[in-house]
Design a protein around this motif. Sequence first.
Motif, PDB file in Angstrom:
ATOM      1  N   VAL A 159      -0.680  -6.357   0.928  1.00 14.14           N
ATOM      2  CA  VAL A 159      -0.491  -5.228   0.006  1.00 14.14           C
ATOM      3  C   VAL A 159       0.969  -4.797   0.003  1.00 14.14           C
ATOM      4  O   VAL A 159       1.568  -4.557  -1.054  1.00 14.14           O
ATOM      5  CB  VAL A 159      -1.406  -4.043   0.396  1.00 14.14           C
ATOM      6  CG1 VAL A 159      -1.045  -2.794  -0.412  1.00 14.14           C
ATOM      7  CG2 VAL A 159      -2.868  -4.407   0.190  1.00 14.14           C
ATOM      8  N   ARG A 160       1.561  -4.717   1.196  1.00 18.18           N
ATOM      9  CA  ARG A 160       2.963  -4.295   1.310  1.00 18.18           C
ATOM     10  C   ARG A 160       3.886  -5.251   0.551  1.00 18.18           C
ATOM     11  O   ARG A 160       4.847  -4.844  -0.097  1.00 18.18           O
ATOM     12  CB  ARG A 160       3.334  -4.246   2.796  1.00 18.18           C
ATOM     13  CG  ARG A 160       4.803  -3.957   3.094  1.00 18.18           C
ATOM     14  CD  ARG A 160       5.058  -2.475   3.217  1.00 18.18           C
ATOM     15  NE  ARG A 160       6.423  -2.226   3.609  1.00 18.18           N
ATOM     16  CZ  ARG A 160       6.828  -2.082   4.862  1.00 18.18           C
ATOM     17  NH1 ARG A 160       5.954  -2.147   5.843  1.00 18.18           N
ATOM     18  NH2 ARG A 160       8.082  -1.845   5.138  1.00 18.18           N
ATOM     19  N   GLU A 161       3.579  -6.546   0.612  1.00 15.03           N
ATOM     20  CA  GLU A 161       4.415  -7.545  -0.052  1.00 15.03           C
ATOM     21  C   GLU A 161       4.396  -7.369  -1.570  1.00 15.03           C
ATOM     22  O   GLU A 161       5.375  -7.660  -2.247  1.00 15.03           O
ATOM     23  CB  GLU A 161       3.938  -8.958   0.314  1.00 15.03           C
ATOM     24  CG  GLU A 161       4.279  -9.380   1.738  1.00 15.03           C
ATOM     25  CD  GLU A 161       5.770  -9.474   1.954  1.00 15.03           C
ATOM     26  OE1 GLU A 161       6.476 -10.022   1.103  1.00 15.03           O
ATOM     27  OE2 GLU A 161       6.248  -8.961   2.997  1.00 15.03           O
ATOM     28  N   SER A 162       3.273  -6.922  -2.113  1.00 17.73           N
ATOM     29  CA  SER A 162       3.136  -6.856  -3.573  1.00 17.73           C
ATOM     30  C   SER A 162       3.153  -5.440  -4.118  1.00 17.73           C
ATOM     31  O   SER A 162       3.009  -5.240  -5.322  1.00 17.73           O
ATOM     32  CB  SER A 162       1.826  -7.533  -3.996  1.00 17.73           C
ATOM     33  OG  SER A 162       0.712  -6.862  -3.423  1.00 17.73           O
ATOM     34  N   ILE A 163       3.364  -4.460  -3.244  1.00 18.12           N
ATOM     35  CA  ILE A 163       3.186  -3.065  -3.660  1.00 18.12           C
ATOM     36  C   ILE A 163       4.226  -2.639  -4.701  1.00 18.12           C
ATOM     37  O   ILE A 163       3.981  -1.728  -5.496  1.00 18.12           O
ATOM     38  CB  ILE A 163       3.239  -2.117  -2.425  1.00 18.12           C
ATOM     39  CG1 ILE A 163       2.581  -0.769  -2.763  1.00 18.12           C
ATOM     40  CG2 ILE A 163       4.657  -1.933  -1.929  1.00 18.12           C
ATOM     41  CD1 ILE A 163       1.105  -0.850  -2.974  1.00 18.12           C
TER      42      ILE A 163
END
Length: 763
Positions: free
Chosen positions: A673-677
Amino acid sequence: MAGFDWFWKALGGKSSRNQKRSLAIVDQAESHFSDLEALDNAALAARARALAEGGEISDQAEFLAILGIAAQRTLGLKPFAVQSQAVLRLIEGDVVHMATGEGKTLVGAMAATGLGLMGKTVHSITVNDYLAVRDAEWMRPLVEFFGLSVASISEKMTPTQRREAYKASIVYGPVNEIGFDVLRDQLITRREDAVQHGADVAIIDEADSVLVDEALVPLVLAGNQPGHAPRGKITDVVRTLKENEDYTVDDDRRNVFLTDKGAAKLETQLGISSLYDDEHVGSTLIQVNLALHAQALLLRDIHYIVREGKVMLIDASRGRVADLQRWPDGLQAAVEAKEGLAVSEGGKILDTITLQALIGRYPMACGMTGTAVEATDQLRTFYDLHVSVIERNHPLQRFDEADRIYATMAEKNRAIIEEITQLHSTGQPVLVGTHDVAESEELAAALRERDIEVSVLNAKNDAQEARIIAEAGDIGRVTVSTQMAGRGTDIRLGGADEADYDEVVKLGGLAVIGTARHRSARLDNQLRGRAGRQGDPGLSLFFVSLEDDVVVAGGSGESVSAQPDAQGLIDSNRIRDWVAHCQRVTEGQLLEIHSQSWKYNKLLADQRVIIDERRDRILDSNLAWEELRERAGERAAELAVLDPEVLEQAAREIMLYHLDFNWSEHLALMDDVRESIHLRAIARETPLDEYHRIAVREFKELAQRAVDDAVSTFKTITIDKDGAHLDESGLARPSATWTYMVSDNPLAGTGNSVIRGIGNIFR
C-alpha cells in the motif's frame, strides 16, 4: 553556555534552568569529596545504595561525589566537573551535547551505574559490536564496585549467552543486535525461550546518529522463502540503455524513469508487445524497473562494494560496510544480477521494527553526542527529548576557516590536493573527510603520486580503523576517511601514545579538511570535531564547488552568478550565504522525509504494541486455551483426557502461529500500500489519510482472522500427548531465519560523486 542562551530561550528556557541547577549541584558535590574519600570501598558503596534507595536520589550532590570517587579508585579517572554535570543531565533524561574527546564513555558508565543503583535496568546502546565489548570491559570495575553486574552483547553470541548477558544490571549492546533480539523474541512460544525482557532505560551513544540518521531504518527478521531477481536477459538489455535517451533521472538522483524510446527498445529485445500489458505490468515491468534502478542509481564503491563475491552495502552515515544491511529483496537481487553474482535467497518478512520504534519501547531514553544541538528539533519532535549543552573542560582552540568555494568540481579537487600537500610539507597531521569509497581512493591515489604516504579508512578496510585513527594525529600523517561519525576512537596529537604531542602542538595540531559539505551541517560538525580535542589546537577547512551535490540539490530551480579567479576560487560572502542556503534546503528535505516517514510508521508502531500485548497475554496465561475452548467446546471436550499443561501449550502454539502469520501478512500488505499510495492523490485523497484508513481497517480484520484461523486449526489438527502437530498440517514456522537492516534510502548522505560519476575526480 552564554553563547547558547538565545537557543534555550527559543525552547522556552526549561533546559537553561535545568543547567543552572545542575551546575549548582556539581559545585556542591566538590564540598563532599574530602569527607567521602575517608570511607573505604564497602562503606562508600553502601552510602551510594542508601542515597538511591526507593528509586530516587535523596542527595544528588553527594551521590555525584561518590560516583566520582569510585571512578578514580577503580579506573584511575577523576571526572571533570563538566562530566559530572553531564552525568546528572543523563540521569534526568536529557540528551547531552558533549564535544569529541570530552570523555563521554566515562559519563555514560557513571550515569548507567547511578541508574542501576536506583534499581533500574539499563541498556547502554552503542553503534557497533567493538564499542559495546570495549566499553563494557573498560567500565566493568566501576560498575562492579557498587555490586552491580555488567555484560555486553555482540553479533556472534549464542541465544544462551545472550540470555545470560541480559540478566546483568547494565548491558552494553549495538542498537541493531538489541533490536534483532526483540524481533527474535517475537517468535517464541514459551516464555523461557526469550533472551531479553527489555530494560527501564536506554542510554544511547552517538544519539543523533541512532535517533535521527538511522531512526527509520527497519530492522528485519526474515524466514526462508525463494527470492525473485530480474531475469538475466532483462539485466543484459537494461545495461545497454543510455541516460537521457532511454531513461531519465530526477535532479536528486533518487528516481529513474523509462522513456518511450527506452520502453520500445526493451519490448523489441525481450520480444513482447508492450511492457504495460496486463500480462507484463505486474512482473516484467517490475523487474525492468528494479534492474534500471540498480544500473542507473546504485554505484559500486559509492553505495556498495563487492567483497568475496557478495554485494555489501556502505552505511552512508558512517562510511563503513553495513554487514547486516541489504536493500529490499528485489533491489538487492537486481544489484547482484548487475554485478554477475549469485543471487541471494529472498525471504518472507516475519517481523520488522524501526530504530525509532525500538527506542520507543524503553520507558526512559537519554543519550550523548557531539552534535546534539543541530538535531534539537528532531529529538524534541520525535522523542520528546531535551538537549543539554555541556561546556568543554578546556576552551576550544581550533580555528575554523571559512569555506573555500570553487566554480567547478575539477578546480576544487586540484585545490584540495595543493592544500594537503602544503600542510603535509610542514609535518602537520591531516585528516581528510570524504563522502564515499571511490572518492577516498581517488584522492589517496592522487596524493601518492606526489609521494605522500596516505592511510585510507573506508568501508573496504574498516577492520583496521582503530589503529589508523589512533595514529592519525602523529607528525606527517595524512589520513583519508569516509564518514567519521561513530568511529569511537579519539585522535590524539602525537600518535596513540602522544609521544610527539608537543611537536604536533607547535605545528598547529590536527588539520581537518572536508572535501564537500554534507546534506546536514551536523555531519560537517562531526568531522570538524575531530580537531581541537580537550583544548588542543587544530584547524578545520571545507572545500565546496558549485557542482557539489548539496549545492545542486539545495539550489535546484534557482541560479546564482559568481566571478571566480584564475584558479576557480570564489571569494564572496554572497556565494557563501548561497551555499549555506542550499545546505539548509537539503536539511529541510531530510527533515520532511523523516517527518512523513514517521507519520506512516507511527500507526504500524502503535499496532505493533497491540500485537505485543496480545502475545504477552497468550504467553503468560492460559488465555489461548480459554478462548479456543469457548469457541470450539466440542473439540475441547474431546481433548479433555490430555494433560492440562499439554493442552494449554498446544492452544498457545496454535494461537501464536496464526497471530504471527497474520501480522507478517499485514506488514507485507501495508508495504505494498505504501508503495502505491501516491496514486491516491490522483483521486484527490490525501495519501497519508488513505494509508491510515486502510491500515486501521486491515488491522481490525487481522485480529479477527487470527482468532478464526486458530479456531479452524484447533478443530482439525492432531493434538496428543506430544502437543499440537503444526508441521504435519503445513503450519510449520520457517526452518531458517535471519536478520538484516533494510536500506530504503540508498542515496542519503552523498557528497561529491553521485552526480558526476566516480572516474578520476582528482586528476
